[in-house]
Design a protein around this motif. Sequence first.
Motif, PDB file in Angstrom:
ATOM      1  N   THR A   1       3.706  -6.714  -1.731  1.00 39.25           N
ATOM      2  CA  THR A   1       2.544  -6.532  -2.597  1.00 39.25           C
ATOM      3  C   THR A   1       1.769  -7.843  -2.687  1.00 39.25           C
ATOM      4  OG1 THR A   1       3.713  -7.203  -4.606  1.00 39.25           O
ATOM      5  CG2 THR A   1       3.822  -4.858  -3.991  1.00 39.25           C
ATOM      6  N   THR A   2       0.566  -7.753  -3.213  1.00 39.81           N
ATOM      7  CA  THR A   2      -0.239  -8.960  -3.396  1.00 39.81           C
ATOM      8  C   THR A   2       0.438  -9.898  -4.393  1.00 39.81           C
ATOM      9  OG1 THR A   2      -1.567  -7.800  -5.047  1.00 39.81           O
ATOM     10  CG2 THR A   2      -2.424  -7.872  -2.805  1.00 39.81           C
TER      11      THR A   2
ATOM     12  N   ASN B   1      -6.318  -4.670  -2.565  1.00 39.75           N
ATOM     13  CA  ASN B   1      -5.050  -3.933  -2.501  1.00 39.75           C
ATOM     14  C   ASN B   1      -5.036  -2.938  -1.351  1.00 39.75           C
ATOM     15  OD1 ASN B   1      -3.800  -5.243  -4.612  1.00 39.75           O
ATOM     16  ND2 ASN B   1      -4.615  -3.839  -6.140  1.00 39.75           N
ATOM     17  N   ARG B   2      -6.184  -2.365  -1.023  1.00 39.71           N
ATOM     18  CA  ARG B   2      -6.250  -1.411   0.085  1.00 39.71           C
ATOM     19  C   ARG B   2      -5.828  -2.064   1.393  1.00 39.71           C
ATOM     20  NH1 ARG B   2     -11.898   0.288   0.992  1.00 39.71           N
ATOM     21  NH2 ARG B   2     -11.836  -0.962   2.851  1.00 39.71           N
ATOM     22  N   LEU B   3      -6.172  -3.326   1.579  1.00 40.16           N
ATOM     23  CA  LEU B   3      -5.802  -4.040   2.801  1.00 40.16           C
ATOM     24  C   LEU B   3      -4.292  -4.249   2.909  1.00 40.16           C
ATOM     25  CD1 LEU B   3      -8.572  -6.783   2.776  1.00 40.16           C
ATOM     26  CD2 LEU B   3      -8.464  -4.771   4.247  1.00 40.16           C
TER      27      LEU B   3
ATOM     28  N   ARG C   1      -1.887  -2.176   1.585  1.00 37.75           N
ATOM     29  CA  ARG C   1      -1.097  -0.946   1.431  1.00 37.75           C
ATOM     30  C   ARG C   1      -0.107  -0.724   2.561  1.00 37.75           C
ATOM     31  NH1 ARG C   1      -5.844   2.676  -0.640  1.00 37.75           N
ATOM     32  NH2 ARG C   1      -5.762   2.071  -2.817  1.00 37.75           N
ATOM     33  N   SER C   2      -0.479  -1.054   3.769  1.00 38.54           N
ATOM     34  CA  SER C   2       0.413  -0.805   4.904  1.00 38.54           C
ATOM     35  C   SER C   2       1.458  -1.903   5.093  1.00 38.54           C
ATOM     36  CB  SER C   2      -0.397  -0.651   6.182  1.00 38.54           C
ATOM     37  OG  SER C   2      -1.085  -1.851   6.466  1.00 38.54           O
TER      38      SER C   2
END
Length: 70
Positions: A11-12, A2-4, A6-7
């Motif tokens: 959403t995943t 999820n951190r990858l 965020r920008s």
Amino acid sequence: MNRLFRSLPVTTEQLRDDRIVEEALAGRADPLHLAAVFGFAPRTGLRYAQAASATTEPTDAQSPQQAPDP
């Protein structure tokens, strides 16, 4: 993971849903195939298959209009 994402503006979960619909469109919307590939129940595969087939069916606005006979 999820951190990858965020920008990114998606959403995943949205990416996964998009991938499932793309697979449904490519595989002629076979619910059992979708269930096997993505690991969910056949009923869920049926929902995705119906959603994919609904996006490929022409609507009245998309179908060509015929001029009335004189």
